[in-house]
Design a protein around this motif. Structure first.
Motif, PDB file in Angstrom:
ATOM      1  N   TRP A 126      99.974  87.241  59.771  1.00 13.74           N
ATOM      2  CA  TRP A 126      99.705  87.000  58.253  1.00 13.74           C
ATOM      3  C   TRP A 126     101.397  85.870  57.909  1.00 13.74           C
ATOM      4  O   TRP A 126     101.752  86.873  57.352  1.00 13.74           O
ATOM      5  CB  TRP A 126      99.699  88.573  57.612  1.00 13.74           C
ATOM      6  N   ARG A 127     100.370  84.538  57.805  1.00  9.43           N
ATOM      7  CA  ARG A 127     101.096  83.245  57.487  1.00  9.43           C
ATOM      8  C   ARG A 127     101.036  82.602  56.540  1.00  9.43           C
ATOM      9  O   ARG A 127     100.825  81.802  56.301  1.00  9.43           O
ATOM     10  CB  ARG A 127     101.231  82.571  58.621  1.00  9.43           C
ATOM     11  N   ALA A 128     101.951  83.848  55.377  1.00 12.72           N
ATOM     12  CA  ALA A 128     101.886  82.931  53.292  1.00 12.72           C
ATOM     13  C   ALA A 128     103.145  83.079  53.646  1.00 12.72           C
ATOM     14  O   ALA A 128     103.663  83.948  53.663  1.00 12.72           O
ATOM     15  CB  ALA A 128     100.870  84.118  53.224  1.00 12.72           C
ATOM     16  N   LYS A 129     103.541  82.549  52.374  1.00  8.99           N
ATOM     17  CA  LYS A 129     104.859  82.202  51.726  1.00  8.99           C
ATOM     18  C   LYS A 129     104.765  82.925  50.906  1.00  8.99           C
ATOM     19  O   LYS A 129     104.057  84.043  50.480  1.00  8.99           O
ATOM     20  CB  LYS A 129     104.715  80.788  50.847  1.00  8.99           C
ATOM     21  N   ALA A 188     104.195  92.209  68.363  1.00  8.44           N
ATOM     22  CA  ALA A 188     105.084  92.796  67.355  1.00  8.44           C
ATOM     23  C   ALA A 188     106.414  93.867  68.272  1.00  8.44           C
ATOM     24  O   ALA A 188     107.703  93.223  67.261  1.00  8.44           O
ATOM     25  CB  ALA A 188     104.729  94.226  66.840  1.00  8.44           C
ATOM     26  N   ARG A 189     106.761  93.660  69.279  1.00  9.24           N
ATOM     27  CA  ARG A 189     107.842  94.376  69.475  1.00  9.24           C
ATOM     28  C   ARG A 189     108.841  93.394  70.023  1.00  9.24           C
ATOM     29  O   ARG A 189     109.738  93.358  69.704  1.00  9.24           O
ATOM     30  CB  ARG A 189     106.921  94.563  71.720  1.00  9.24           C
ATOM     31  N   ARG A 190     107.721  91.726  70.571  1.00  9.32           N
ATOM     32  CA  ARG A 190     108.338  90.612  70.366  1.00  9.32           C
ATOM     33  C   ARG A 190     109.527  89.932  69.636  1.00  9.32           C
ATOM     34  O   ARG A 190     110.504  89.833  69.236  1.00  9.32           O
ATOM     35  CB  ARG A 190     107.967  89.584  71.069  1.00  9.32           C
ATOM     36  N   ARG A 238     113.430  89.963  68.408  1.00 13.06           N
ATOM     37  CA  ARG A 238     113.757  88.802  68.664  1.00 13.06           C
ATOM     38  C   ARG A 238     114.557  88.562  66.585  1.00 13.06           C
ATOM     39  O   ARG A 238     115.628  88.150  66.501  1.00 13.06           O
ATOM     40  CB  ARG A 238     112.746  87.771  68.457  1.00 13.06           C
ATOM     41  N   LEU A 239     114.187  89.183  66.235  1.00 16.35           N
ATOM     42  CA  LEU A 239     114.814  89.976  64.522  1.00 16.35           C
ATOM     43  C   LEU A 239     115.508  90.845  64.527  1.00 16.35           C
ATOM     44  O   LEU A 239     116.989  90.499  64.091  1.00 16.35           O
ATOM     45  CB  LEU A 239     113.763  90.723  63.535  1.00 16.35           C
ATOM     46  N   GLU A 289     112.462  89.732  55.174  1.00 19.02           N
ATOM     47  CA  GLU A 289     111.183  89.932  55.090  1.00 19.02           C
ATOM     48  C   GLU A 289     110.134  89.939  55.069  1.00 19.02           C
ATOM     49  O   GLU A 289     109.096  90.645  55.792  1.00 19.02           O
ATOM     50  CB  GLU A 289     111.193  90.002  53.459  1.00 19.02           C
ATOM     51  N   HIS A 290     109.606  88.332  55.814  1.00 28.96           N
ATOM     52  CA  HIS A 290     108.210  88.176  56.167  1.00 28.96           C
ATOM     53  C   HIS A 290     108.208  88.148  57.465  1.00 28.96           C
ATOM     54  O   HIS A 290     106.823  88.738  58.032  1.00 28.96           O
ATOM     55  CB  HIS A 290     108.024  86.550  55.871  1.00 28.96           C
ATOM     56  N   ARG A 291     109.046  87.915  58.481  1.00 27.04           N
ATOM     57  CA  ARG A 291     108.558  88.546  59.467  1.00 27.04           C
ATOM     58  C   ARG A 291     108.487  89.855  60.190  1.00 27.04           C
ATOM     59  O   ARG A 291     108.001  90.307  60.927  1.00 27.04           O
ATOM     60  CB  ARG A 291     109.566  87.771  60.793  1.00 27.04           C
ATOM     61  N   THR A 292     109.584  91.204  59.272  1.00 28.34           N
ATOM     62  CA  THR A 292     109.023  92.305  59.234  1.00 28.34           C
ATOM     63  C   THR A 292     107.898  92.274  59.154  1.00 28.34           C
ATOM     64  O   THR A 292     107.218  93.369  59.633  1.00 28.34           O
ATOM     65  CB  THR A 292     110.446  92.852  58.023  1.00 28.34           C
ATOM     66  N   ALA A 293     106.927  91.962  57.753  1.00 23.63           N
ATOM     67  CA  ALA A 293     105.826  92.088  56.878  1.00 23.63           C
ATOM     68  C   ALA A 293     104.782  92.001  58.632  1.00 23.63           C
ATOM     69  O   ALA A 293     103.764  92.645  58.664  1.00 23.63           O
ATOM     70  CB  ALA A 293     105.657  91.855  56.052  1.00 23.63           C
ATOM     71  N   VAL A 294     104.654  90.872  59.089  1.00 26.59           N
ATOM     72  CA  VAL A 294     104.070  90.657  60.426  1.00 26.59           C
ATOM     73  C   VAL A 294     104.044  91.468  61.461  1.00 26.59           C
ATOM     74  O   VAL A 294     103.616  92.154  61.796  1.00 26.59           O
ATOM     75  CB  VAL A 294     104.742  88.984  60.821  1.00 26.59           C
ATOM     76  N   ALA A 295     104.984  92.291  61.548  1.00 28.06           N
ATOM     77  CA  ALA A 295     105.280  92.749  62.890  1.00 28.06           C
ATOM     78  C   ALA A 295     104.459  94.141  62.091  1.00 28.06           C
ATOM     79  O   ALA A 295     104.240  94.637  63.025  1.00 28.06           O
ATOM     80  CB  ALA A 295     107.207  93.743  63.537  1.00 28.06           C
TER      81      ALA A 295
END
Length: 153
Positions: A28-31, A141-143, A147-148, A120-126
């Motif tokens: 989910w790569r949205a601004k 999601a684990r990776r 990385r987060l 927040e974006h990276r967390t939401a994607v995971a």
């Protein structure tokens, strides 16, 4: 990439089906503030490129050890004959085997996981990947979380 004729795909449908079966995915790569459905599909991935110096393994016992390792990898249940230089069936095959031993002299590694995006974006994607749970979603999601934890903001 060099592809031997026997390694080529049978037709376009073969590689298209392989992709469609879940060997790739779109997160989910949205601004921020944009609905996820309006995002751009992307793949998170890791790629590692080695520059190596090759050494030919030609000693019979060294080749037998390479063969033992491959058999342990591809037939971990041990459903194969023992590999011994002086015993069939593998002993007579060893002269026809050439084994490379690669000495890495340089390594380039890329991990594309949107580390430049807000936490927040990276967390939401995971979270979305974990919820969906298909194909490579869970490992991705684990990776992403690892990385987060390391990179934070």
């Amino acid at each position: 990439m060099f592809i031997q004729p026997w390694d080529a795909c049978l037709d376009e449908a073969e590689w298209q089906t392989w992709i469609a079966e879940g060997h790739d995915f779109g997160p989910w790569r949205a601004k921020a503030g944009t609905p996820p459905t309006d995002g751009v599909p992307t793949s998170y991935y890791a790629a590692v490129q080695f520059t190596c110096r090759a050494h030919v393994v030609d000693a019979p016992e060294a080749k037998a050890e390479l063969l033992r390792r491959r058999l342990a990898q591809f037939q971990p249940d041990g459903d194969h004959a023992p590999v011994a230089v002086d015993r069939p069936p593998y002993g007579r095959m060893l002269p026809g085997i050439r084994g490379p031993r690669l000495e890495a002299t340089d390594v380039l590694a890329k991990f594309k996981y949107d580390d430049h995006k807000p936490v927040e974006h990276r967390t939401a994607v995971a979270v979305h990947l974990t919820t969906r749970g298909q194909g490579l979603d869970m490992s991705t999601a684990r990776r992403q979380r690892r990385r987060l934890d390391r990179n934070g903001t």
